[in-house]
Design a protein around this motif. Structure first.
Motif, PDB file in Angstrom:
ATOM      1  N   ILE A  32       0.876  -1.170   0.000  1.00  0.00           N
ATOM      2  CA  ILE A  32       0.000   0.000   0.000  1.00  0.00           C
ATOM      3  C   ILE A  32       0.915   1.223   0.000  1.00  0.00           C
ATOM      4  CG2 ILE A  32      -1.866   1.218   1.169  1.00  0.00           C
ATOM      5  CD1 ILE A  32      -2.760  -1.579   0.523  1.00  0.00           C
ATOM      6  N   ALA A  33       0.715   2.124  -0.975  1.00  0.00           N
ATOM      7  CA  ALA A  33       1.607   3.281  -1.114  1.00  0.00           C
ATOM      8  C   ALA A  33       0.863   4.476  -1.683  1.00  0.00           C
ATOM      9  CB  ALA A  33       2.780   2.915  -2.017  1.00  0.00           C
ATOM     10  N   ASN A  34       1.487   5.639  -1.536  1.00  0.00           N
ATOM     11  CA  ASN A  34       0.942   6.875  -2.097  1.00  0.00           C
ATOM     12  C   ASN A  34       1.402   7.110  -3.523  1.00  0.00           C
ATOM     13  OD1 ASN A  34       1.523   7.997   1.095  1.00  0.00           O
ATOM     14  ND2 ASN A  34      -0.531   8.085   0.246  1.00  0.00           N
ATOM     15  N   HIS A  35       2.288   6.265  -4.030  1.00  0.00           N
ATOM     16  CA  HIS A  35       2.794   6.443  -5.394  1.00  0.00           C
ATOM     17  C   HIS A  35       3.101   5.075  -6.008  1.00  0.00           C
ATOM     18  CE1 HIS A  35       6.394   6.105  -2.897  1.00  0.00           C
ATOM     19  NE2 HIS A  35       7.003   5.659  -3.969  1.00  0.00           N
ATOM     20  N   ALA A  36       3.169   5.048  -7.313  1.00  0.00           N
ATOM     21  CA  ALA A  36       3.448   3.802  -8.021  1.00  0.00           C
ATOM     22  C   ALA A  36       4.882   3.358  -7.749  1.00  0.00           C
ATOM     23  CB  ALA A  36       3.235   3.992  -9.518  1.00  0.00           C
ATOM     24  N   ASP A  55      -1.341   9.957   6.374  1.00  0.00           N
ATOM     25  CA  ASP A  55      -1.889   8.701   6.908  1.00  0.00           C
ATOM     26  C   ASP A  55      -2.898   7.992   6.001  1.00  0.00           C
ATOM     27  OD1 ASP A  55      -0.308   8.725   9.165  1.00  0.00           O
ATOM     28  OD2 ASP A  55      -1.851   9.568  10.464  1.00  0.00           O
ATOM     29  N   LYS A  56      -2.993   8.373   4.724  1.00  0.00           N
ATOM     30  CA  LYS A  56      -3.948   7.702   3.827  1.00  0.00           C
ATOM     31  C   LYS A  56      -3.594   6.217   3.666  1.00  0.00           C
ATOM     32  CE  LYS A  56      -6.636  11.119   2.840  1.00  0.00           C
ATOM     33  NZ  LYS A  56      -7.969  11.165   3.401  1.00  0.00           N
ATOM     34  N   ALA A  57      -2.311   5.905   3.478  1.00  0.00           N
ATOM     35  CA  ALA A  57      -1.902   4.511   3.337  1.00  0.00           C
ATOM     36  C   ALA A  57      -2.152   3.752   4.643  1.00  0.00           C
ATOM     37  CB  ALA A  57      -0.431   4.417   2.933  1.00  0.00           C
ATOM     38  N   ASP A  58      -1.842   4.385   5.774  1.00  0.00           N
ATOM     39  CA  ASP A  58      -2.069   3.748   7.075  1.00  0.00           C
ATOM     40  C   ASP A  58      -3.549   3.435   7.272  1.00  0.00           C
ATOM     41  OD1 ASP A  58       0.594   4.363   7.322  1.00  0.00           O
ATOM     42  OD2 ASP A  58       0.365   5.667   9.059  1.00  0.00           O
ATOM     43  N   GLU A  59      -4.398   4.391   6.940  1.00  0.00           N
ATOM     44  CA  GLU A  59      -5.846   4.185   7.090  1.00  0.00           C
ATOM     45  C   GLU A  59      -6.322   3.009   6.241  1.00  0.00           C
ATOM     46  OE1 GLU A  59      -7.475   7.990   6.039  1.00  0.00           O
ATOM     47  OE2 GLU A  59      -6.708   8.951   7.873  1.00  0.00           O
ATOM     48  N   GLU A  60      -5.777   2.883   5.037  1.00  0.00           N
ATOM     49  CA  GLU A  60      -6.182   1.782   4.156  1.00  0.00           C
ATOM     50  C   GLU A  60      -5.714   0.444   4.709  1.00  0.00           C
ATOM     51  OE1 GLU A  60      -8.075   0.205   0.657  1.00  0.00           O
ATOM     52  OE2 GLU A  60      -8.346   1.929   1.967  1.00  0.00           O
ATOM     53  N   ILE A  61      -4.506   0.409   5.250  1.00  0.00           N
ATOM     54  CA  ILE A  61      -3.996  -0.841   5.839  1.00  0.00           C
ATOM     55  C   ILE A  61      -4.862  -1.243   7.023  1.00  0.00           C
ATOM     56  CG2 ILE A  61      -2.059  -1.865   7.089  1.00  0.00           C
ATOM     57  CD1 ILE A  61      -0.212  -0.147   5.238  1.00  0.00           C
ATOM     58  N   VAL A  62      -5.201  -0.301   7.881  1.00  0.00           N
ATOM     59  CA  VAL A  62      -6.054  -0.611   9.038  1.00  0.00           C
ATOM     60  C   VAL A  62      -7.417  -1.117   8.563  1.00  0.00           C
ATOM     61  CG1 VAL A  62      -7.262   0.368  11.037  1.00  0.00           C
ATOM     62  CG2 VAL A  62      -4.871   0.967  10.601  1.00  0.00           C
ATOM     63  N   ARG A  63      -7.952  -0.509   7.530  1.00  0.00           N
ATOM     64  CA  ARG A  63      -9.261  -0.931   7.005  1.00  0.00           C
ATOM     65  C   ARG A  63      -9.216  -2.360   6.482  1.00  0.00           C
ATOM     66  NH1 ARG A  63     -12.271  -1.382   2.558  1.00  0.00           N
ATOM     67  NH2 ARG A  63     -10.645  -0.835   1.061  1.00  0.00           N
TER      68      ARG A  63
END
Length: 149
Positions: A32-36, A55-63
């Motif tokens: 999970i990352a903010n860039h390719a 924290d967008k990547a962190d939020e996605e991992i937690v989800r």
């Protein structure tokens, strides 16, 4: 067990270890990352790019993380959140974060943040050593073997 990687901050040598482990075991590995970024072509290895932002990547991992999944991160608040969901958290240095040790890690992180905010230079983490890479690989293998039993 699925493996989730906080990929923006994950060192390249650790990603390589994860790629080899996922290909060998056929476990699902998602970065999970903010860039390719480049990942090897594989049915069980994928990259999910999330919008840029704090924290967008962190939020996605937690989800996405489920009980008994493994999250690779050096982010202590993220580790705490996934541990609360019943997942495992492993740092790129091979340190397993658990319910028993995560509170003290959060306290130390908060203390260092307070010091930095007051102007004290605390420095960053040291470069990843060969022994830490080996510790990560060994701990990853142990956790995978436990999950396959």
């Amino acid at each position: 067990m699925k493996i989730w990687v906080d990929a923006d901050a994950c060192p390249a040598p650790i990603k390589e270890i994860l790629f080899r482990a996922a290909q060998r075991t056929k476990l699902t590995l998602t970065l999970i990352a903010n860039h390719a970024m480049r990942i090897p072509p594989s049915r069980n290895i994928s990259l999910q790019v999330v919008p840029s932002g704090f924290d967008k990547a962190d939020e996605e991992i937690v989800r996405l993380a489920q009980p008994n999944d493994l999250v690779i991160t050096s982010d202590i608040p993220l580790a705490s959140d996934v541990i609360d969901k019943g997942a495992l958290a492993l740092s790129p240095r091979g340190e397993l974060m658990t319910r028993e040790n995560i509170r003290s890690r959060l306290n130390m992180r908060d203390f260092l943040d307070t010091m930095r905010a007051s102007g004290i230079q605390t420095g960053g983490p040291a470069a990843l050593s060969q022994s830490e890479r080996q510790a990560f690989a060994n701990q990853l293998d142990r956790l995978i073997q436990q999950s396959l039993r």
